[in-house]
Design a protein around this motif. Structure first.
Motif, PDB file in Angstrom:
ATOM      1  N   ILE A  33      14.238   6.237   6.223  1.00 42.32           N
ATOM      2  CA  ILE A  33      12.997   5.462   6.210  1.00 42.32           C
ATOM      3  C   ILE A  33      12.364   5.447   4.810  1.00 42.32           C
ATOM      4  O   ILE A  33      12.628   6.314   3.986  1.00 42.32           O
ATOM      5  N   CYS A  34      11.516   4.449   4.605  1.00 39.39           N
ATOM      6  CA  CYS A  34      10.708   4.373   3.382  1.00 39.39           C
ATOM      7  C   CYS A  34       9.284   4.780   3.736  1.00 39.39           C
ATOM      8  O   CYS A  34       8.631   4.124   4.552  1.00 39.39           O
ATOM      9  N   ASP A  35       8.818   5.884   3.148  1.00 32.96           N
ATOM     10  CA  ASP A  35       7.421   6.278   3.340  1.00 32.96           C
ATOM     11  C   ASP A  35       6.661   6.189   2.019  1.00 32.96           C
ATOM     12  O   ASP A  35       5.824   7.013   1.686  1.00 32.96           O
ATOM     13  N   GLY A  36       6.971   5.126   1.274  1.00 31.94           N
ATOM     14  CA  GLY A  36       6.228   4.826   0.061  1.00 31.94           C
ATOM     15  C   GLY A  36       6.875   5.361  -1.201  1.00 31.94           C
ATOM     16  O   GLY A  36       7.697   6.270  -1.168  1.00 31.94           O
ATOM     17  N   ALA A  37       6.488   4.765  -2.327  1.00 26.77           N
ATOM     18  CA  ALA A  37       6.981   5.206  -3.640  1.00 26.77           C
ATOM     19  C   ALA A  37       6.238   6.459  -4.065  1.00 26.77           C
ATOM     20  O   ALA A  37       5.012   6.515  -3.996  1.00 26.77           O
ATOM     21  N   LYS A  38       6.971   7.460  -4.506  1.00 26.62           N
ATOM     22  CA  LYS A  38       6.388   8.758  -4.834  1.00 26.62           C
ATOM     23  C   LYS A  38       7.446   9.619  -5.487  1.00 26.62           C
ATOM     24  O   LYS A  38       8.606   9.216  -5.602  1.00 26.62           O
ATOM     25  N   ALA A  39       7.089  10.837  -5.872  1.00 26.22           N
ATOM     26  CA  ALA A  39       8.026  11.748  -6.521  1.00 26.22           C
ATOM     27  C   ALA A  39       9.236  12.042  -5.643  1.00 26.22           C
ATOM     28  O   ALA A  39      10.365  12.179  -6.118  1.00 26.22           O
ATOM     29  N   GLY A  40       9.017  12.133  -4.333  1.00 26.19           N
ATOM     30  CA  GLY A  40      10.102  12.466  -3.412  1.00 26.19           C
ATOM     31  C   GLY A  40      11.191  11.421  -3.327  1.00 26.19           C
ATOM     32  O   GLY A  40      12.265  11.697  -2.776  1.00 26.19           O
ATOM     33  N   CYS A  41      10.952  10.223  -3.861  1.00 21.95           N
ATOM     34  CA  CYS A  41      12.002   9.195  -3.860  1.00 21.95           C
ATOM     35  C   CYS A  41      13.247   9.671  -4.600  1.00 21.95           C
ATOM     36  O   CYS A  41      14.359   9.246  -4.289  1.00 21.95           O
ATOM     37  N   ILE A  54       0.842  -1.206   0.000  1.00 22.49           N
ATOM     38  CA  ILE A  54       0.000   0.000   0.000  1.00 22.49           C
ATOM     39  C   ILE A  54       0.871   1.247   0.000  1.00 22.49           C
ATOM     40  O   ILE A  54       0.621   2.205  -0.749  1.00 22.49           O
ATOM     41  N   LYS A  55       1.913   1.263   0.846  1.00 19.53           N
ATOM     42  CA  LYS A  55       2.826   2.409   0.909  1.00 19.53           C
ATOM     43  C   LYS A  55       3.374   2.764  -0.461  1.00 19.53           C
ATOM     44  O   LYS A  55       3.426   3.926  -0.855  1.00 19.53           O
ATOM     45  N   ASN A  56       3.809   1.751  -1.190  1.00 21.00           N
ATOM     46  CA  ASN A  56       4.523   1.989  -2.442  1.00 21.00           C
ATOM     47  C   ASN A  56       3.630   2.087  -3.669  1.00 21.00           C
ATOM     48  O   ASN A  56       4.106   2.430  -4.748  1.00 21.00           O
ATOM     49  N   ALA A  57       2.339   1.770  -3.514  1.00 15.52           N
ATOM     50  CA  ALA A  57       1.439   1.842  -4.663  1.00 15.52           C
ATOM     51  C   ALA A  57       0.444   2.998  -4.559  1.00 15.52           C
ATOM     52  O   ALA A  57      -0.235   3.317  -5.526  1.00 15.52           O
ATOM     53  N   LYS A  58       0.377   3.620  -3.411  1.00 16.23           N
ATOM     54  CA  LYS A  58      -0.654   4.620  -3.137  1.00 16.23           C
ATOM     55  C   LYS A  58      -0.501   5.889  -3.982  1.00 16.23           C
ATOM     56  O   LYS A  58      -1.480   6.428  -4.494  1.00 16.23           O
ATOM     57  N   SER A  59       0.730   6.385  -4.147  1.00 16.87           N
ATOM     58  CA  SER A  59       0.924   7.717  -4.728  1.00 16.87           C
ATOM     59  C   SER A  59       1.812   7.764  -5.960  1.00 16.87           C
ATOM     60  O   SER A  59       1.981   8.825  -6.552  1.00 16.87           O
ATOM     61  N   VAL A  60       2.396   6.652  -6.332  1.00 15.07           N
ATOM     62  CA  VAL A  60       3.369   6.665  -7.430  1.00 15.07           C
ATOM     63  C   VAL A  60       2.671   6.671  -8.791  1.00 15.07           C
ATOM     64  O   VAL A  60       1.562   6.154  -8.938  1.00 15.07           O
ATOM     65  N   GLY A  61       3.318   7.274  -9.782  1.00 15.21           N
ATOM     66  CA  GLY A  61       2.759   7.326 -11.127  1.00 15.21           C
ATOM     67  C   GLY A  61       2.815   5.978 -11.835  1.00 15.21           C
ATOM     68  O   GLY A  61       3.660   5.135 -11.534  1.00 15.21           O
ATOM     69  N   ILE A  62       1.902   5.783 -12.770  1.00 16.92           N
ATOM     70  CA  ILE A  62       1.848   4.573 -13.598  1.00 16.92           C
ATOM     71  C   ILE A  62       2.156   4.991 -15.029  1.00 16.92           C
ATOM     72  O   ILE A  62       1.610   5.982 -15.519  1.00 16.92           O
ATOM     73  N   PRO A  63       3.052   4.271 -15.710  1.00 19.65           N
ATOM     74  CA  PRO A  63       3.530   4.702 -17.033  1.00 19.65           C
ATOM     75  C   PRO A  63       2.424   5.088 -18.011  1.00 19.65           C
ATOM     76  O   PRO A  63       1.509   4.300 -18.278  1.00 19.65           O
ATOM     77  N   GLY A  64       2.487   6.326 -18.513  1.00 18.78           N
ATOM     78  CA  GLY A  64       1.575   6.800 -19.536  1.00 18.78           C
ATOM     79  C   GLY A  64       0.193   7.164 -19.047  1.00 18.78           C
ATOM     80  O   GLY A  64      -0.659   7.587 -19.831  1.00 18.78           O
ATOM     81  N   GLY A  86      16.603   9.953 -13.304  1.00 18.07           N
ATOM     82  CA  GLY A  86      15.995   8.664 -13.637  1.00 18.07           C
ATOM     83  C   GLY A  86      14.843   8.337 -12.708  1.00 18.07           C
ATOM     84  O   GLY A  86      13.790   7.859 -13.140  1.00 18.07           O
ATOM     85  N   SER A  87      15.032   8.614 -11.428  1.00 11.19           N
ATOM     86  CA  SER A  87      13.974   8.378 -10.450  1.00 11.19           C
ATOM     87  C   SER A  87      12.810   9.346 -10.650  1.00 11.19           C
ATOM     88  O   SER A  87      11.643   8.957 -10.520  1.00 11.19           O
ATOM     89  N   ASP A  88      13.124  10.613 -10.964  1.00 11.30           N
ATOM     90  CA  ASP A  88      12.067  11.588 -11.276  1.00 11.30           C
ATOM     91  C   ASP A  88      11.124  11.029 -12.337  1.00 11.30           C
ATOM     92  O   ASP A  88       9.901  11.037 -12.171  1.00 11.30           O
ATOM     93  N   ALA A  89      11.715  10.559 -13.441  1.00 10.25           N
ATOM     94  CA  ALA A  89      10.922  10.075 -14.567  1.00 10.25           C
ATOM     95  C   ALA A  89      10.144   8.814 -14.214  1.00 10.25           C
ATOM     96  O   ALA A  89       8.958   8.686 -14.530  1.00 10.25           O
ATOM     97  N   ARG A  90      10.798   7.889 -13.532  1.00 16.85           N
ATOM     98  CA  ARG A  90      10.137   6.633 -13.210  1.00 16.85           C
ATOM     99  C   ARG A  90       8.984   6.830 -12.229  1.00 16.85           C
ATOM    100  O   ARG A  90       7.895   6.291 -12.410  1.00 16.85           O
ATOM    101  N   MET A  91       9.209   7.621 -11.198  1.00 16.48           N
ATOM    102  CA  MET A  91       8.177   7.823 -10.185  1.00 16.48           C
ATOM    103  C   MET A  91       6.988   8.622 -10.718  1.00 16.48           C
ATOM    104  O   MET A  91       5.880   8.539 -10.184  1.00 16.48           O
TER     105      MET A  91
END
Length: 424
Positions: free
Chosen positions: A352-360, A53-63, A245-250
Motif C-alpha cells: 500500500i501507499c501511505d504517503g510520501a515520507k522517509a519510510g518510502c 494530501i497523503k504524499n505532501a503531508k510529511s515529505v521533505g522539501i529540498p533545502g 536515493g530515496s532516503d535523500a529525496r524524501m
C-alpha cells in the motif's frame, strides 16, 4: 510501433524534478496563481485530493526544514517560478523559507481536502490586498486546467483525465515485446535522456549513501555489508543504492532527479537497482544504458494502465521494470524478462501507499530486492503459474489485472489510509 513513437514516449515521461512531486505540484499551482496578481499576500487557500494530501503531508522539501501542504503553497507563492514547472522550487533560500513560515504563523495559509472524485487535484487561491486568483492542477502534476483572476477565467487548458503525458493511442500500441525489440536496436544517440537519468539518479543515490538523510536505509545496508552482517552481492548492491536515493529525496535533498511518469521516487526505483546491478556485473556502459531504457519503458507501460496515484505503491511497478532489466543484464531473453515481471507482480502487488515520507526508502529497498529475486528465478526458468492468484499465462493480462487492482479494488482502502493519517 515505430522508432519515433517509443522515443517520444520516453521524452514525455522522463522529466527532471526537484523535490517530491506532490508538494512541488502544490507549489507550482500557488506560484502560478500568484504570478497573475499584484500586491501583498493576504490569504492562501489550498484544497487537494486525498492522494495529494497523503504524499505532501510529511515529505521533505529540498533545502527546507518545514513540511506540509500549507508550507509548500506558501513557498510557491512567495518565491516559486512557475516557468520552471517541476523545478519550481529550484534555488530557494533560507529567507524564502522564513517568509513562507511567517505567512503560516500569521494565519494566512489554510489547507484542506477537496470535494472531488479525482485522485490528482490541486486548487490554490491567492488573495492579495489588490486582487484574487485561482489556479487548478488536475490529473497530472503539471496539468494546469484553469486560472482565474477576480473570478474571470484567463486560461483554460490541460487535458482532463490524462493521468500520463503520452497520447493514449501511442500507449495502447506499446507491449513488452515491442519494448524489448526497440531497446535492442535503438541508437545510443537516441538514449541521451536515459543516460541523463542514470547520471542524475546515481548522484542522489551516492548522496544518500554518504550523507545523513531520513531513515538512512541505504546507508545502513551498506554499513552492514562492511561489517560482514550482510553479503556484498547483487541484491544488497541494488537495495542500498536505490534506497539511499530515496532516503535523500524524501528528506529534502536539493539534488534533482529524473522522474518516471511523474514520480521522482519511481524514477529512482526504476534506474538505481539496474545501475547497481550493472556496476556489480561490470557490464559496458552501452549495456547499462539499454538495460535502464528497458526498465523505464516497462514501467511506463505498466503505469499508463495503473495511473499516477493509487492506494498501491507505485514503486512496485518500478520493481517490475527493474526485474526485466536485470534479466537483460544477466543475458536472459524476452521470455525470461516476461517471467521476471510476472514474479514481481505476484510478490509485491499488495504494497500500500501511505504517503510520501522517509519510510518510502524501505519500500524502494524491498522492491529492489524483489526485482533481483524475480530476475534470478526467471533465469532459472521459474515463473509464477497462472493457477496462482490473479497471474495469467500472458504477462500483458497479468499487468492488466494488477492495474485493475490498483484502480478499482482499492478505493475504500485509499480513503481509510487517508482517514488514519489525518486522525493522528
Amino acid at each position: 510501433m515505430g522508432k519515433n513513437k517509443i522515443l517520444t514516449i520516453l521524452q514525455k515521461e522522463l522529466v527532471i524534478a526537484l523535490g517530491c512531486t506532490e508538494p512541488v505540484a502544490i507549489a507550482l499551482a500557488a506560484a502560478t496563481a500568484k504570478s497573475y496578481v499584484t500586491g501583498q499576500i493576504e490569504e492562501i487557500k489550498v484544497k487537494a485530493s486525498g492522494n495529494i494530501i497523503k504524499n505532501a503531508k510529511s515529505v521533505g522539501i529540498p533545502g527546507m526544514t518545514a513540511k506540509g501542504l500549507d508550507f509548500a503553497a506558501a513557498l510557491g507563492a512567495v518565491s516559486g517560478d512557475p516557468n520552471q514547472q517541476l523545478e519550481v522550487l529550484n534555488g530557494l533560500t533560507i529567507e524564502d523559507e522564513r517568509m513562507a513560515i511567517k505567512l503560516i504563523e500569521e494565519g494566512k495559509v489554510t489547507a484542506g481536502q477537496a470535494d472531488t472524485p479525482k485522485r490528482l487535484y490541486i486548487e490554490v487561491i491567492v488573495r492579495t490586498d489588490k486582487q484574487c486568483s485561482r489556479a487548478i492542477i488536475s490529473d497530472n502534476h503539471t496539468n494546469i486546467t484553469l486560472i482565474e483572476v477576480d473570478g474571470i477565467a484567463v486560461y483554460r487548458g490541460g487535458c482532463e483525465n490524462i493521468g500520463i503525458q503520452t497520447d493514449e493511442e501511442e500507449l495502447e500500441a506499446l507491449t513488452i515485446n515491442e519494448i524489448y525489440e526497440w531497446v535492442l536496436q535503438a541508437d545510443l544517440t537516441d538514449l541521451g535522456l536515459v543516460k541523463k537519468s542514470i547520471e542524475l539518479n546515481r548522484m542522489i543515490g551516492m548522496e544518500g549513501l554518504y550523507g545523513n538523510y531520513g531513515l538512512n536505509v541505504g546507508k545502513t545496508i551498506k554499513e552492514n555489508v562492511k561489517k560482514g552482517i550482510l553479503s556484498d552481492d547483487l541484491a544488497t548492491s541494488a537495495m542500498s543504492l536505490a534506497a539511499a536515493g530515496s532516503d535523500a529525496r524524501m528528506a529534502g535533498s536539493i539534488l534533482p532527479v529524473m522522474a518516471n511518469t511523474g514520480s521522482g521516487n519511481q524514477g529512482i526505483a526504476v534506474t538505481l537497482p539496474v545501475v547497481a546491478a550493472a556496476e556489480k556485473l561490470k557490464v559496458s556502459e552501452e549495456r547499462m544504458i539499454r538495460a535502464v531504457a528497458l526498465s523505464h519503458l516497462i514501467t511506463i507501460h505498466i503505469k499508463s494502465k495503473f495511473g499516477r496515484l493509487s492506494a498501491l505503491c507505485g514503486v512496485t511497478a518500478a520493481g517490475m521494470g527493474a526485474s526485466g532489466a536485470i534479466v537483460y543484464l544477466l543475458d536472459g531473453g524476452l521470455q525470461q524478462i516476461k517471467a521476471a515481471i510476472q514474479n514481481t507482480i505476484g510478490n509485491v502487488s499488495g504494497m500500500i501507499c501511505d504517503g510520501a515520507k522517509a519510510g518510502c526508502a524501505m519500500k524502494v529497498s524491498t522492491c529492489s530486492n524483489v526485482a533481483v529475486q524475480s530476475a534470478l528465478l526467471a533465469l532459472n526458468n521459474q515463473e509464477i503459474q497462472s493457477t496462482d492468484g490473479f497471474i495469467h499465462d500472458d504477462v500483458e493480462k497479468s499487468i492488466e489485472s494488477f492495474c485493475k487492482l490498483g484502480n478499482e479494488g482499492t478505493r475504500q482502502t485509499d480513503e481509510l489510509i487517508l482517514k488514519l493519517m489525518l486522525e493522528k
